[in-house]
Scaffold this motif. Structure first.
Motif, mmCIF file in Angstrom:
data_model
loop_
_atom_site.group_PDB
_atom_site.id
_atom_site.type_symbol
_atom_site.label_atom_id
_atom_site.label_comp_id
_atom_site.label_asym_id
_atom_site.label_seq_id
_atom_site.Cartn_x
_atom_site.Cartn_y
_atom_site.Cartn_z
ATOM 1 N N GLU A 196 0.718 -1.310 0.214
ATOM 2 C CA GLU A 196 -0.058 -0.011 0.079
ATOM 3 C C GLU A 196 0.932 1.355 0.108
ATOM 4 O O GLU A 196 0.757 2.144 -0.811
ATOM 5 N N ARG A 197 2.072 1.308 1.012
ATOM 6 C CA ARG A 197 2.673 2.225 1.006
ATOM 7 C C ARG A 197 3.349 2.781 -0.426
ATOM 8 O O ARG A 197 3.617 4.014 -0.532
ATOM 9 N N TYR A 198 3.893 1.810 -1.037
ATOM 10 C CA TYR A 198 4.564 1.899 -2.309
ATOM 11 C C TYR A 198 4.012 1.777 -3.656
ATOM 12 O O TYR A 198 4.490 1.794 -4.563
ATOM 13 N N GLN A 199 2.676 1.595 -3.335
ATOM 14 C CA GLN A 199 1.673 1.552 -4.428
ATOM 15 C C GLN A 199 2.239 0.364 -5.486
ATOM 16 O O GLN A 199 2.420 0.586 -6.605
ATOM 17 N N LEU A 200 2.465 -0.855 -4.895
ATOM 18 C CA LEU A 200 3.173 -1.849 -5.579
ATOM 19 C C LEU A 200 1.994 -2.996 -5.820
ATOM 20 O O LEU A 200 2.144 -4.189 -6.162
ATOM 21 N N HIS A 201 0.685 -2.634 -5.775
ATOM 22 C CA HIS A 201 -0.642 -3.710 -6.060
ATOM 23 C C HIS A 201 -0.259 -4.551 -7.320
ATOM 24 O O HIS A 201 -0.831 -5.418 -7.440
ATOM 25 N N ASP A 202 0.169 -3.880 -8.524
ATOM 26 C CA ASP A 202 0.285 -4.724 -9.750
ATOM 27 C C ASP A 202 1.449 -5.383 -9.809
ATOM 28 O O ASP A 202 1.588 -6.119 -10.721
ATOM 29 N N ARG A 203 2.403 -5.067 -8.889
ATOM 30 C CA ARG A 203 3.631 -5.974 -8.812
ATOM 31 C C ARG A 203 4.023 -6.889 -7.613
ATOM 32 O O ARG A 203 4.934 -7.733 -7.757
ATOM 33 N N VAL A 204 3.052 -6.959 -6.683
ATOM 34 C CA VAL A 204 2.978 -7.637 -5.602
ATOM 35 C C VAL A 204 1.765 -8.512 -5.415
ATOM 36 O O VAL A 204 1.022 -7.897 -4.809
ATOM 37 N N ARG A 205 1.821 -9.864 -5.353
ATOM 38 C CA ARG A 205 0.535 -10.543 -5.561
ATOM 39 C C ARG A 205 0.570 -11.385 -4.216
ATOM 40 O O ARG A 205 1.705 -12.039 -3.992
ATOM 41 N N LEU A 206 -0.319 -11.287 -3.279
ATOM 42 C CA LEU A 206 -0.552 -12.009 -2.079
ATOM 43 C C LEU A 206 -1.455 -13.139 -2.495
ATOM 44 O O LEU A 206 -2.760 -12.773 -2.457
ATOM 45 N N LEU A 207 -1.007 -14.408 -2.331
ATOM 46 C CA LEU A 207 -1.985 -15.385 -2.848
ATOM 47 C C LEU A 207 -2.718 -16.147 -1.654
ATOM 48 O O LEU A 207 -3.608 -16.671 -1.855
ATOM 49 N N GLY A 208 -2.068 -15.768 -0.420
ATOM 50 C CA GLY A 208 -2.763 -16.512 0.556
ATOM 51 C C GLY A 208 -2.409 -17.786 0.988
ATOM 52 O O GLY A 208 -1.572 -18.300 0.210
ATOM 53 N N ALA A 209 -3.097 -18.526 1.784
ATOM 54 C CA ALA A 209 -2.823 -19.858 1.819
ATOM 55 C C ALA A 209 -3.039 -20.878 0.772
ATOM 56 O O ALA A 209 -4.013 -20.508 -0.097
ATOM 57 N N LEU A 210 -2.063 -21.830 0.405
ATOM 58 C CA LEU A 210 -2.026 -22.433 -0.817
ATOM 59 C C LEU A 210 -2.088 -23.961 -0.143
ATOM 60 O O LEU A 210 -1.773 -24.661 0.833
ATOM 61 N N GLU A 211 -3.120 -24.813 -0.815
ATOM 62 C CA GLU A 211 -3.008 -26.281 -1.088
ATOM 63 C C GLU A 211 -1.448 -26.731 -1.474
ATOM 64 O O GLU A 211 -1.261 -26.099 -2.369
ATOM 65 N N HIS A 212 -1.202 -27.921 -0.893
ATOM 66 C CA HIS A 212 -0.144 -28.464 -1.602
ATOM 67 C C HIS A 212 0.019 -28.818 -2.994
ATOM 68 O O HIS A 212 0.939 -28.448 -3.694
ATOM 69 N N GLN A 213 -1.130 -29.168 -3.584
ATOM 70 C CA GLN A 213 -1.080 -29.558 -5.056
ATOM 71 C C GLN A 213 -1.261 -28.174 -5.685
ATOM 72 O O GLN A 213 -0.929 -28.305 -6.900
ATOM 73 N N ASP A 214 -1.529 -27.223 -5.082
ATOM 74 C CA ASP A 214 -1.223 -25.790 -5.976
ATOM 75 C C ASP A 214 0.002 -25.195 -5.902
ATOM 76 O O ASP A 214 0.342 -24.327 -6.539
ATOM 77 N N VAL A 215 0.825 -25.523 -4.933
ATOM 78 C CA VAL A 215 2.351 -25.107 -4.869
ATOM 79 C C VAL A 215 3.207 -25.057 -6.244
ATOM 80 O O VAL A 215 3.708 -24.083 -6.691
ATOM 81 N N ARG A 216 3.085 -26.166 -6.828
ATOM 82 C CA ARG A 216 3.941 -26.314 -8.049
ATOM 83 C C ARG A 216 3.365 -25.269 -9.266
ATOM 84 O O ARG A 216 4.307 -24.640 -9.770
ATOM 85 N N ASN A 217 2.177 -25.094 -9.407
ATOM 86 C CA ASN A 217 1.547 -24.330 -10.082
ATOM 87 C C ASN A 217 1.861 -22.709 -9.921
ATOM 88 O O ASN A 217 2.027 -22.025 -10.757
#
Length: 462
Positions: free
Chosen positions: A255-276
């Motif tokens: 928010e402070r550096y206005q990086l919304h389009d360059r830093v994506r926070l995906l949240g918790a991942l299922e193990h089968q999604d980690v590779r993707n």
């Protein structure tokens, strides 16, 4: 079995830990994968953990892996509360019913693992413990945990650590004889972590972070790295997978550096999604402040990413120097390491993802881990279980004048409680379970035609 070779001893192994599927993490994956490979090698394996939500009772997973989800109260961070006595009736019934010969407990953080070791010794069973973590020696939490570990491991038959750094740490913390501690590293299933051949170069450079967003994982360092490198490299993007209390720090930075389009926070991942998630990046960043092994960097390297990591704990043992850039746990050092990786990526001097994958898949395999663990079981099977008087002497002499005598008293009370349970319900009256795995697992074949995974409940891939 080789012609003319010695017959392989079959073991009935009970894996015990508070941490198992559907919870996701390194310990959970380790217990599941090791169990599957031991079943493949002809052993009977079952898992004991606590209930997760509506997942209670007995469940069968792939290849007939039997899991007991016990109705025990969770206290903190998926670990159960313990009194050292309340779990004895349940665990004793399982050990007798399943004809367990080796109790293999996992994780210093698991109260159920310590309970199982305590009860198994009272019942005269062989015990093995795998330590997955590194601890300090100064803070209150570490002092208490180390004292508990000293009590649990002083009369445990054998201890396994996942790196040589972890072994040194565990030996010092629990005052152990190094000869009863083995090093067996973690592994990764390379078929689950492969590069993406269809990936196209769009001119951007993506740094991937997959981690729990907690202090121990160095998220405070990550919050300093992101704005500095994003300002310097306009084509740089960050992809962060994971959840935790430190997420708010990353959100504030974005928010402070206005990086919304360059830093994506995906949240918790299922193990089968980690590779993707991993295959979307070029560089994998690990900012951990302490690690015994770090499965994440092996998974990232298996997907063909260049790894940049802090040089802490057992991490320097995990990958060869040409596949990892090691840095001090500071913002400046990690930025320098990332800039080095970016320069290599721009110049085209990094090996192809397929080349890296083909190297990594030969380093760590679960079958090798299972073979080495099997040798530990063979070793402890030939050892004498300490009788009660020698066990009490060991506790009192090894654990200090106060702690030793307290836990010696607990051991006596535990022995008397066990005698009462055996009087109330003799072992001979406890029904013996039908084997679904191991050399006598014909039941699986009879009921399901011998199909792999015939008895199965769907879980996240691992």
């Amino acid at each position: 079995m080789a012609a003319g070779g010695p017959a392989r001893v079959s073991h009935s192994v009970c894996m015990v830990s508070d941490f198992f599927y559907p919870n996701m993490g390194g310990v959970e994956s380790h217990v599941y994968q090791l169990s599957q490979c031991l079943i493949e090698r002809g052993h009977k394996v079952l898992v004991v953990t606590h209930a997760y939500g509506h997942r209670k009772g007995v469940r069968y997973l792939t290849n007939g892996l039997k899991v007991y989800y016990l109705p025990l109260k969770v206290m903190y961070n998926q670990s159960t509360a313990t009194t050292l006595f309340h779990s004895l009736p349940l665990l004793r019934d399982i050990f007798v019913r399943e004809r367990v010969t080796v109790v293999h407990a996992h994780s210093s953080f698991s109260a159920m693992a310590h309970d199982a070791l305590f009860h198994a010794k009272t019942m005269g069973l062989r015990t093995v413990f795998t330590d997955h973590s590194l601890f300090g020696f100064a803070d209150v939490s570490s002092v208490l945990t180390n004292k508990l570990l000293t009590v649990s491991l002083c009369d445990t038959n054998h201890i396994i650590c996942v790196s040589y750094t972890s072994k040194e740490n565990t030996v010092l913390r629990a005052a152990l004889d190094p000869r009863i501690v083995s090093v067996i590293p973690n592994a990764v299933d390379p078929t689950d972590f492969t590069p993406d051949p269809s990936k196209r170069d769009d001119g951007t450079i993506t740094i991937v972070v997959v981690s729990r967003l907690v202090y121990r994982k160095g998220i405070d360092l990550l919050s300093g790295i992101i704005p500095e490198l994003c300002q310097k490299y306009p084509e740089l993007h960050f992809l962060v997978g994971g959840e935790g209390p430190k997420r708010i720090i990353l959100e504030e930075v974005r928010e402070r550096y206005q990086l919304h389009d360059r830093v994506r926070l995906l949240g918790a991942l299922e193990h089968q999604d980690v590779r993707n998630v991993l295959v979307q990046g070029h560089i994998f960043l690990n900012t951990s402040l302490t690690e015994a092994f770090c499965m994440a960097i092996v998974e990232a390297a298996s997907c063909g990413l260049q790894v940049v990591s802090t040089k802490v704990g057992g991490i320097p043992e995990v990958l060869p120097e040409n596949l990892i850039i090691l840095c001090e746990p500071s913002v400046k050092s990690l930025c320098d390491g990332l800039e080095k990786a970016i320069a290599q990526l721009r110049s085209g001097t990094l090996p192809s993802p397929e080349t890296v994958h083909n190297k990594v898949k030969t380093f760590y395999t679960w079958r090798n881990v299972a073979e080495r663990t099997e040798k530990v079981y063979d070793r402890v099977a030939n050892e004498v279980v300490l009788p009660m008087d020698e066990r009490l002497d060991r506790l009192m002499s090894h654990c200090g004048p106060v702690t030793g005598y307290i836990f010696a008293l607990f051991a006596v009370l535990n022995f008397l409680f066990l005698a009462f349970l055996r009087w109330m319900t003799p072992d001979s009256l406890i029904d013996v379970a039908i084997d679904a795995t191991g050399p006598k697992g014909a039941w699986t074949k009879q009921c399901f035609g011998g199909k792999k995974g015939g008895i199965k409940e769907e879980l996240p891939s691992s």
